[in-house]
Design a protein around this motif. Structure first.
Motif, short mmCIF file in Angstrom:
data_model
loop_
_atom_site.label_atom_id
_atom_site.label_comp_id
_atom_site.label_asym_id
_atom_site.label_seq_id
_atom_site.Cartn_x
_atom_site.Cartn_y
_atom_site.Cartn_z
N ALA A 1 3.00 21.15 33.59
CA ALA A 1 3.82 22.36 33.64
C ALA A 1 3.49 23.28 32.47
O ALA A 1 4.34 23.59 31.64
N GLU A 2 2.23 23.72 32.43
CA GLU A 2 1.76 24.55 31.32
C GLU A 2 1.63 26.01 31.77
O GLU A 2 0.64 26.39 32.41
N ALA A 3 2.63 26.78 31.46
CA ALA A 3 2.66 28.21 31.80
C ALA A 3 3.64 28.89 30.88
O ALA A 3 4.54 28.25 30.30
N VAL A 4 3.48 30.21 30.74
CA VAL A 4 4.42 30.99 29.94
C VAL A 4 4.89 32.20 30.72
O VAL A 4 4.16 32.75 31.55
N LEU B 1 9.33 41.29 22.09
CA LEU B 1 8.76 40.40 23.09
C LEU B 1 9.31 38.99 22.94
O LEU B 1 9.30 38.42 21.85
N LEU B 2 9.78 38.43 24.05
CA LEU B 2 10.18 37.03 24.14
C LEU B 2 9.17 36.30 25.02
O LEU B 2 8.73 36.84 26.04
N ILE B 3 8.82 35.08 24.63
CA ILE B 3 7.90 34.26 25.42
C ILE B 3 8.49 32.86 25.53
O ILE B 3 8.88 32.27 24.52
N HIS B 4 8.55 32.33 26.75
CA HIS B 4 9.08 30.97 26.89
C HIS B 4 8.19 30.10 27.76
O HIS B 4 7.45 30.58 28.61
N HIS B 5 8.29 28.82 27.52
CA HIS B 5 7.57 27.80 28.28
C HIS B 5 8.17 27.70 29.68
O HIS B 5 9.35 27.98 29.89
N SER B 6 7.37 27.25 30.62
CA SER B 6 7.82 27.19 32.02
C SER B 6 8.94 26.19 32.26
O SER B 6 9.58 26.22 33.31
N ILE C 1 3.52 36.80 33.64
CA ILE C 1 3.43 35.35 33.82
C ILE C 1 1.97 34.92 33.76
O ILE C 1 1.10 35.52 34.42
N TYR C 2 1.72 33.86 32.97
CA TYR C 2 0.38 33.29 32.83
C TYR C 2 0.45 31.78 33.03
O TYR C 2 1.29 31.11 32.42
N TRP C 3 -0.44 31.26 33.86
CA TRP C 3 -0.58 29.83 34.04
C TRP C 3 -1.80 29.35 33.27
O TRP C 3 -2.85 30.03 33.26
N ALA C 4 -1.70 28.18 32.64
CA ALA C 4 -2.88 27.58 32.02
C ALA C 4 -3.88 27.21 33.11
O ALA C 4 -3.50 26.79 34.21
N LYS C 5 -5.17 27.36 32.80
CA LYS C 5 -6.21 27.02 33.78
C LYS C 5 -6.16 25.54 34.15
O LYS C 5 -6.53 25.15 35.26
N SER C 6 -5.69 24.70 33.24
CA SER C 6 -5.63 23.26 33.50
C SER C 6 -4.48 22.87 34.41
O SER C 6 -4.43 21.75 34.92
N ALA C 7 -3.52 23.78 34.63
CA ALA C 7 -2.36 23.48 35.48
C ALA C 7 -2.72 23.68 36.95
O ALA C 7 -3.38 24.65 37.31
N GLN C 8 -2.26 22.77 37.79
CA GLN C 8 -2.50 22.83 39.22
C GLN C 8 -1.18 22.82 39.98
O GLN C 8 -0.24 22.14 39.59
N GLU C 9 -1.13 23.59 41.06
CA GLU C 9 0.07 23.59 41.89
C GLU C 9 0.23 22.24 42.59
O GLU C 9 -0.73 21.68 43.11
N ASP C 10 1.45 21.72 42.61
CA ASP C 10 1.78 20.51 43.35
C ASP C 10 2.03 20.94 44.80
O ASP C 10 3.12 21.38 45.15
N PRO D 1 20.87 33.47 37.04
CA PRO D 1 21.36 32.09 36.91
C PRO D 1 20.48 31.26 35.99
O PRO D 1 19.27 31.52 35.88
N PRO D 2 21.04 30.28 35.30
CA PRO D 2 20.23 29.40 34.47
C PRO D 2 19.20 28.66 35.32
O PRO D 2 19.54 28.07 36.35
N HIS D 3 17.95 28.72 34.90
CA HIS D 3 16.88 28.09 35.68
C HIS D 3 15.68 27.79 34.80
O HIS D 3 15.62 28.21 33.64
N GLN D 4 14.75 27.06 35.37
CA GLN D 4 13.47 26.78 34.73
C GLN D 4 12.37 27.30 35.65
O GLN D 4 12.36 27.01 36.85
N ASP D 5 11.44 28.05 35.10
CA ASP D 5 10.42 28.68 35.93
C ASP D 5 9.56 27.69 36.69
O ASP D 5 9.11 27.97 37.80
N ASN D 6 9.34 26.50 36.10
CA ASN D 6 8.45 25.57 36.80
C ASN D 6 9.08 24.97 38.05
O ASN D 6 8.39 24.37 38.86
N TYR D 7 10.40 25.17 38.22
CA TYR D 7 10.99 24.77 39.49
C TYR D 7 10.40 25.60 40.61
O TYR D 7 10.21 25.12 41.74
N TYR D 8 10.06 26.87 40.31
CA TYR D 8 9.40 27.75 41.27
C TYR D 8 7.88 27.55 41.25
O TYR D 8 7.24 27.51 42.29
N PHE D 9 7.30 27.45 40.04
CA PHE D 9 5.84 27.35 39.92
C PHE D 9 5.30 26.04 40.48
O PHE D 9 4.26 26.01 41.11
N MET D 10 5.99 24.92 40.15
CA MET D 10 5.60 23.58 40.58
C MET D 10 4.18 23.24 40.12
O MET D 10 3.31 22.88 40.92
#
Length: 250
Positions: free
Chosen positions: A130-133, A197-202, A224-233, A117-126
Motif C-alpha cells: 500500500a505505497e501511495a501518497v 500542502l498536506l501529504i498523507h500515506h494511502s 495522487i501518486y502510486w509507487a511503481k512497486s505497488a500493484q493493484e489487487d 467521511p473518515p476513510h483510508q485511500d487504499n481501501y479504494y486503491f487496493m
C-alpha cells in the motif's frame, strides 16, 4: 529539496503518516493556479464526462464539489501532475519511482458542503504494498469552520480498517468503527493557508467536517501518486465492484 530536509520529511512521513508543508507554493504561484482553476471550470467543465464532475446539487452549477482527471483536459494541470516539484516530492517520500494517477479539484460550498467521511485511500486503491501518497493543496484559507483536513496520527501503521457505504457523493465508503479511544487521542487538525500542502500515506485515516461557513468556500487541489512497486489487487478490486453493484441494486 536539500538532503537533510528531505530526510527529515521522510522520517516524519513514515512516523506520522503525513507531512505538512506551509507555503509550498508562493503567492504568485497560488494566484496563477487559482486563475487556471477558474478558467478550467468555465471552459472545460461543460464538456467533461458527467462521471468526472460532481455537484452537491446537480441542478445548481454553483455547488460544484469535485473534478477528476483535470490533467487529461489541460496542459497546465498535466505539467503540475507529471513534471513538477509535486512528483519529485512523491518520489522522495515513497523512495521509489511513481505513477501519477490523477489531479482533482475539491470544494465544499458555503453552508451545504458536506463532511468527508473518515476513510483510508487504499481501501479504494487496493494496492499491494500500500505505497501511495495523496497530496492536498489549499487554494484559499481553510479552518475548522469551513472543513479543514484531519488525520489520525500514526494510523497508517495498522492496516485497513473496516469500511461501509456512506451517503457522501465522491466518497462512497467510510470507516465503520471510527472514533475509538486511539482515534480520539491521535486526531490532528490542519488549518491551512493558500499554497500550504498536506501529504498523507494511502493508509492514513483522514476526514473533514462540513463547511459551516455562511459565505466561504473550501477549495483545494488533490494529486495522487502510486509507487511503481505497488500493484493493484485485482481480486479485491473485483470483489469491491461486486459489493458496490449489490449495494446499488437494493
Amino acid at each position: 529539496m536539500e538532503t537533510l530536509n528531505a530526510q527529515a520529511l521522510k522520517e516524519s512521513f513514515r512516523t506520522d503518516g503525513y507531512v505538512f508543508l506551509p507555503g509550498f507554493l508562493s503567492t504568485e504561484e497560488v494566484r496563477e493556479l487559482n486563475e487556471s482553476v477558474k478558467n478550467f471550470i468555465s471552459e472545460q467543465v461543460p464538456v467533461m464526462p458527467h462521471e468526472q464532475v460532481f455537484y452537491e446539487d446537480k441542478d445548481d452549477p454553483a455547488t460544484l464539489k469535485q473534478l477528476i482527471d483535470m490533467q487529461k483536459y489541460n496542459p497546465y494541470f498535466d505539467r503540475m501532475l507529471n513534471n513538477s516539484r509535486f512528483r519529485q516530492l512523491a518520489e522522495s517520500l515513497l523512495e521509489d519511482a511513481v505513477l501519477p494517477k490523477t489531479l482533482e479539484y475539491f470544494n465544499k460550498p458555503p453552508k451545504i458542503g458536506k463532511p468527508t467521511p473518515p476513510h483510508q485511500d487504499n481501501y479504494y486503491f487496493m494496492l499491494k504494498p500500500a505505497e501511495a501518497v495523496t497530496m492536498w493543496l489549499a487554494l484559499e484559507d481553510v479552518d475548522a469552520e469551513n472543513g479543514c483536513v484531519r488525520y489520525v496520527k500514526g494510523s497508517h501503521r495498522h492496516g485497513v480498517r473496516p469500511h461501509g457505504r456512506t451517503q457522501t457523493l465522491g466518497f462512497s465508503q467510510g470507516i465503520t468503527d471510527f472514533w475509538n479511544e486511539n482515534d480520539q487521542a491521535q486526531a490532528v487538525a490542519f488549518p491551512a493557508k493558500p499554497g500550504d500542502l498536506l501529504i498523507h500515506h494511502s493508509l492514513t485515516i483522514h476526514w473533514a467536517e462540513a463547511n459551516r461557513s455562511e459565505s466561504r468556500s473550501r477549495q483545494a487541489i488533490g494529486l495522487i501518486y502510486w509507487a511503481k512497486s505497488a500493484q493493484e489487487d485485482t481480486e479485491a478490486k473485483e470483489a469491491y465492484r461486486q459489493k458496490l453493484k449489490a449495494e446499488l441494486s437494493r
